[in-house]
Design a protein around this motif. Structure first.
Motif: not given
Length: 131
Positions: A56, A60, A66, A73, A91
Motif C-alpha cells: 500500500s 501510494t 487504491l 484493491r 495489498i
C-alpha cells in the motif's frame, strides 16, 4: 541443358558464399556480445526482497490510488488509458493484474514497468541490494 547445370552450380556457389558470410556475421556478433557482457559485468550482490516497502505504501508513493476494501484493491491502470479502475492490487503480497490490458506481476515488476527501468536500477532505487 549444360547451361542450366552451370547456372544451377553458380547459384549453389553463391548460396554457399551467402551462408558463409552470414555465419561469419553471427560469429562476430557473438564475440561483440561476449565482450560487452564482460565489460559491464556486475559483481554479485544479494537481492533482499524483504526490504520492499509495504504494497500500500509503494503504490501510494507512485501515485496509484487504491480503492475498496479487503485484500484485493482496485486502481486505474497506468499502462493504458483507463477511465474506470481495472487493475487489482493485492495489498498483502503486492501482486497486481489489470483485467483490461493483461499487465501483471509483483511489486518489483510494477515498479520496473511504471518507471521504465531495468531490474538493477529498480533494486538500487528501492535499496534492495546488499554488497
Amino acid at each position: 541443358d549444360l547451361t542450366m547445370k552451370i547456372n544451377s552450380l553458380l547459384n549453389t556457389a553463391d548460396s554457399i558464399k551467402t551462408i558463409k558470410s552470414a555465419n561469419s556475421n553471427v560469429v562476430n556478433i557473438r564475440k561483440t556480445i561476449k565482450k560487452r557482457k564482460s565489460k559491464y559485468h556486475l559483481k554479485k550482490r544479494n537481492f533482499d526482497k524483504s526490504k520492499l516497502p509495504l504494497p500500500s505504501v509503494l503504490y501510494t508513493q507512485l501515485g496509484i490510488e487504491l480503492k475498496g476494501s479487503g485484500v484485493w484493491r482496485m486502481a486505474k491502470c497506468p499502462f493504458h488509458d483507463d477511465d474506470n479502475p481495472s487493475m487489482g492490487v493485492n495489498i498483502k503480497h503486492g501482486g497486481f493484474i489489470c483485467h483490461a490490458c493483461g499487465q501483471s506481476g509483483d511489486m518489483l515488476h510494477f515498479y520496473m514497468d511504471y518507471k521504465k527501468v531495468d531490474f538493477i536500477t529498480a533494486c538500487n532505487e528501492l535499496q534492495l541490494l546488499e554488497n
